[in-house]
Design a protein around this motif. Structure first.
Motif, mmCIF file in Angstrom:
data_model
loop_
_atom_site.group_PDB
_atom_site.id
_atom_site.type_symbol
_atom_site.label_atom_id
_atom_site.label_comp_id
_atom_site.label_asym_id
_atom_site.label_seq_id
_atom_site.Cartn_x
_atom_site.Cartn_y
_atom_site.Cartn_z
ATOM 1 N N LEU A 121 -10.911 2.584 -14.627
ATOM 2 C CA LEU A 121 -10.265 3.632 -13.843
ATOM 3 C C LEU A 121 -9.469 4.612 -14.694
ATOM 4 O O LEU A 121 -8.885 5.558 -14.157
ATOM 5 C CB LEU A 121 -9.342 2.996 -12.797
ATOM 6 C CG LEU A 121 -10.023 2.061 -11.791
ATOM 7 C CD1 LEU A 121 -9.001 1.501 -10.813
ATOM 8 C CD2 LEU A 121 -11.130 2.782 -11.038
ATOM 9 N N SER A 122 -9.434 4.404 -15.989
ATOM 10 C CA SER A 122 -8.703 5.316 -16.859
ATOM 11 C C SER A 122 -9.275 6.728 -16.742
ATOM 12 O O SER A 122 -10.488 6.925 -16.811
ATOM 13 C CB SER A 122 -8.797 4.847 -18.312
ATOM 14 O OG SER A 122 -8.155 3.605 -18.474
ATOM 15 N N GLY A 123 -8.387 7.687 -16.545
ATOM 16 C CA GLY A 123 -8.812 9.069 -16.359
ATOM 17 C C GLY A 123 -9.060 9.427 -14.908
ATOM 18 O O GLY A 123 -9.323 10.591 -14.589
ATOM 19 N N HIS A 124 -8.988 8.428 -14.022
ATOM 20 C CA HIS A 124 -9.234 8.669 -12.594
ATOM 21 C C HIS A 124 -8.005 8.302 -11.758
ATOM 22 O O HIS A 124 -8.129 8.079 -10.551
ATOM 23 C CB HIS A 124 -10.446 7.860 -12.124
ATOM 24 C CG HIS A 124 -11.703 8.171 -12.872
ATOM 25 N ND1 HIS A 124 -12.503 9.237 -12.569
ATOM 26 C CD2 HIS A 124 -12.279 7.547 -13.937
ATOM 27 C CE1 HIS A 124 -13.535 9.269 -13.411
ATOM 28 N NE2 HIS A 124 -13.422 8.248 -14.241
ATOM 29 N N GLU A 125 -6.841 8.252 -12.397
ATOM 30 C CA GLU A 125 -5.634 7.808 -11.705
ATOM 31 C C GLU A 125 -5.301 8.683 -10.500
ATOM 32 O O GLU A 125 -4.931 8.187 -9.433
ATOM 33 C CB GLU A 125 -4.439 7.794 -12.676
ATOM 34 C CG GLU A 125 -4.575 6.792 -13.802
ATOM 35 C CD GLU A 125 -5.293 7.343 -15.020
ATOM 36 O OE1 GLU A 125 -5.134 6.766 -16.104
ATOM 37 O OE2 GLU A 125 -6.005 8.372 -14.890
ATOM 38 N N SER A 126 -5.433 10.002 -10.647
ATOM 39 C CA SER A 126 -5.080 10.903 -9.550
ATOM 40 C C SER A 126 -6.021 10.727 -8.366
ATOM 41 O O SER A 126 -5.598 10.805 -7.203
ATOM 42 C CB SER A 126 -5.104 12.355 -10.023
ATOM 43 O OG SER A 126 -6.390 12.728 -10.482
ATOM 44 N N THR A 127 -7.312 10.467 -8.659
ATOM 45 C CA THR A 127 -8.274 10.251 -7.577
ATOM 46 C C THR A 127 -7.959 8.956 -6.839
ATOM 47 O O THR A 127 -7.982 8.909 -5.597
ATOM 48 C CB THR A 127 -9.709 10.194 -8.130
ATOM 49 O OG1 THR A 127 -9.995 11.415 -8.811
ATOM 50 C CG2 THR A 127 -10.719 9.999 -7.012
ATOM 51 N N VAL A 128 -7.653 7.909 -7.588
ATOM 52 C CA VAL A 128 -7.302 6.636 -6.959
ATOM 53 C C VAL A 128 -6.036 6.798 -6.121
ATOM 54 O O VAL A 128 -5.951 6.286 -4.998
ATOM 55 C CB VAL A 128 -7.112 5.534 -8.029
ATOM 56 C CG1 VAL A 128 -6.600 4.252 -7.382
ATOM 57 C CG2 VAL A 128 -8.428 5.267 -8.747
ATOM 58 N N GLN A 129 -5.063 7.513 -6.641
ATOM 59 C CA GLN A 129 -3.833 7.737 -5.882
ATOM 60 C C GLN A 129 -4.123 8.490 -4.588
ATOM 61 O O GLN A 129 -3.551 8.175 -3.534
ATOM 62 C CB GLN A 129 -2.825 8.519 -6.726
ATOM 63 C CG GLN A 129 -1.479 8.703 -6.027
ATOM 64 C CD GLN A 129 -0.439 9.324 -6.928
ATOM 65 O OE1 GLN A 129 -0.745 9.711 -8.047
ATOM 66 N NE2 GLN A 129 0.783 9.401 -6.446
ATOM 67 N N GLU A 130 -5.004 9.480 -4.647
ATOM 68 C CA GLU A 130 -5.367 10.232 -3.443
ATOM 69 C C GLU A 130 -6.051 9.327 -2.421
ATOM 70 O O GLU A 130 -5.794 9.420 -1.213
ATOM 71 C CB GLU A 130 -6.280 11.397 -3.820
ATOM 72 C CG GLU A 130 -6.737 12.254 -2.648
ATOM 73 C CD GLU A 130 -5.611 13.020 -1.975
ATOM 74 O OE1 GLU A 130 -5.795 13.444 -0.825
ATOM 75 O OE2 GLU A 130 -4.539 13.187 -2.597
ATOM 76 N N LEU A 163 0.829 -1.201 0.000
ATOM 77 C CA LEU A 163 0.000 0.000 0.000
ATOM 78 C C LEU A 163 0.865 1.253 0.000
ATOM 79 O O LEU A 163 0.572 2.227 -0.686
ATOM 80 C CB LEU A 163 -0.929 -0.010 1.216
ATOM 81 C CG LEU A 163 -1.949 1.118 1.288
ATOM 82 C CD1 LEU A 163 -2.832 1.135 0.053
ATOM 83 C CD2 LEU A 163 -2.803 0.989 2.546
ATOM 84 N N SER A 164 1.970 1.207 0.754
ATOM 85 C CA SER A 164 2.861 2.361 0.806
ATOM 86 C C SER A 164 3.500 2.629 -0.541
ATOM 87 O O SER A 164 3.732 3.774 -0.927
ATOM 88 C CB SER A 164 3.956 2.125 1.855
ATOM 89 O OG SER A 164 3.385 1.961 3.136
ATOM 90 N N ALA A 165 3.804 1.542 -1.274
ATOM 91 C CA ALA A 165 4.468 1.687 -2.567
ATOM 92 C C ALA A 165 3.498 1.980 -3.703
ATOM 93 O O ALA A 165 3.913 2.399 -4.781
ATOM 94 C CB ALA A 165 5.250 0.415 -2.890
ATOM 95 N N ALA A 166 2.195 1.775 -3.443
ATOM 96 C CA ALA A 166 1.217 1.874 -4.535
ATOM 97 C C ALA A 166 1.218 3.247 -5.183
ATOM 98 O O ALA A 166 1.101 3.370 -6.402
ATOM 99 C CB ALA A 166 -0.187 1.553 -4.012
ATOM 100 N N SER A 167 1.360 4.298 -4.373
ATOM 101 C CA SER A 167 1.249 5.648 -4.920
ATOM 102 C C SER A 167 2.409 5.999 -5.847
ATOM 103 O O SER A 167 2.319 6.935 -6.623
ATOM 104 C CB SER A 167 1.191 6.680 -3.782
ATOM 105 O OG SER A 167 2.358 6.608 -3.004
ATOM 106 N N THR A 168 3.519 5.230 -5.778
ATOM 107 C CA THR A 168 4.663 5.518 -6.650
ATOM 108 C C THR A 168 4.768 4.534 -7.808
ATOM 109 O O THR A 168 5.698 4.609 -8.602
ATOM 110 C CB THR A 168 5.967 5.476 -5.835
ATOM 111 O OG1 THR A 168 6.111 4.169 -5.272
ATOM 112 C CG2 THR A 168 5.941 6.512 -4.738
#
Length: 350
Positions: A25-34, A9-14
């Protein structure tokens, strides 16, 4: 296992650049990252779903509960009303609570499958909390979270979560797979609704590969009927009325009917879909007085019939999807002078 899950989970954002983004989820990557970041930073998490919870609300809530619990987080899963007994087979069912939580005690609140926050019976508390996530697939969601992921193309919230777990490389274990597949299976009408796409079937296959047993889920959610359920279905079918002007197939159940047959609201699950199969009808409506003065309406249609039942539900204070929606109103269902009528709660019989 816990350390491994936390590391992922810690590594997921990178790792987003390296991970193939599922089309949903295409186009929603930033929301998922948040969302991933907020989950990672939170130790005490409250998961909430809507009143009269269904298979998707419960399955999604429990899947997220398992994922976060494996990361060592303290998780509470709240539902305003008791979960249907037919979902007792789901792993973690005993961890659901109907005791209203003190929302301020939690670092993060995640609201799942809930079009309007008031349906979680926590609207004021959630709006006042500084760290909230809303994940839903209904087109009329009011997006009342700090972060909102509302994907109307999704067949179920369980589909969104499955795609998120795949995207962020979170291991889906047997318990999570069972909960997720239950959410998808029930919200697609056992893979019979128009929302059943090749992508949905691919996800279902993947979840089965991780240990979810589709035959067991189907038996528990649709095929197993107790005697009270069969009797109340009989009442529904015996009262079907078809309006030739609107093409509506309508039936009604009173609170007295439920008491007489020892049935509950959950025993009626699926019967409105059966009404929707009647030929030469445009949509189906089942009205159920589930407690004195409280009526629940369930609406269903099909793509070729050209009726958006969510518009009907919205006029009555509810909402949902174009082909499957619901609402609640105050009132009484009565049978007088050979006719069925719905009376406003304040109206007295003459």
């Amino acid at each position: 296992m816990e350390q491994n899950m936390q590391t992922k989970l810690s590594a997921a954002s990178t790792s987003f650049a390296k991970t193939k983004i599922p089309s949903l989820l295409s186009g929603h990557e930033s929301t998922v990252q948040e969302i991933v970041e907020r989950l990672r930073r939170s130790e005490r998490v409250l998961i909430a779903a809507h009143e009269h919870p269904d298979g998707d609300a419960i399955g999604s809530s429990l899947a997220l509960l398992h994922a976060l619990s494996m990361q060592g987080k303290q998780v509470t899963t709240y539902i305003p009303d008791a979960a249907p007994e037919y979902l007792q087979f789901l792993p973690g069912f005993d961890r659901l609570t109907t005791t209203k939580p003190n929302v301020a005690d939690y670092d993060l609140v995640v609201v799942l499958d809930c079009t309007k926050l008031f349906r979680a019976h926590l609207e004021a508390e959630v709006r006042a909390h500084p760290n909230t996530i809303v994940i839903d697939h209904h087109h009329d969601n009011d997006e009342g979270g700090t972060v909102n992921l509302v994907l109307t193309r999704a067949a179920a919230v369980a589909q969104i979560l499955t795609e998120m777990f795949r995207m962020t490389e979170v291991d889906i274990n047997h318990d999570m797979a069972t909960c997720l597949l239950t959410g998808i299976f029930t919200d697609t009408g056992s893979f019979m609704h128009d929302s059943t796409t090749p992508e949905i079937l691919e996800l279902a296959s993947e979840l089965m590969g991780k240990g979810a047993r589709l035959s067991h889920i189907a038996h528990e959610t649709y095929q197993k009927k107790e005697l009270p359920s069969l009797r109340i279905w009989g009442e529904v079918l015996s009262r079907v009325m078809v309006n030739e002007d609107t093409g509506a197939a309508v039936s009604l159940i009173t609170h007295q009917d439920l008491a007489q047959h020892g049935a509950t609201l959950e025993d009626l699950a699926g019967v409105v879909n059966l009404l929707n199969t009647l030929p030469k009808t445009n949509f189906a409506l089942l009205l159920t007085e589930y407690e004195p003065g409280k009526i629940k309406g369930s609406l269903r249609s099909e793509p070729h019939k050209g009726v958006d039942v969510s518009k009907i539900a919205k006029r009555l204070g509810g909402g949902g999807h174009k082909l499957a929606s619901g609402f609640e109103v105050d009132g009484r269902i009565i049978h007088a002078d050979g006719q069925w009528r719905v009376l406003p709660q304040e109206q007295e019989l003459a």
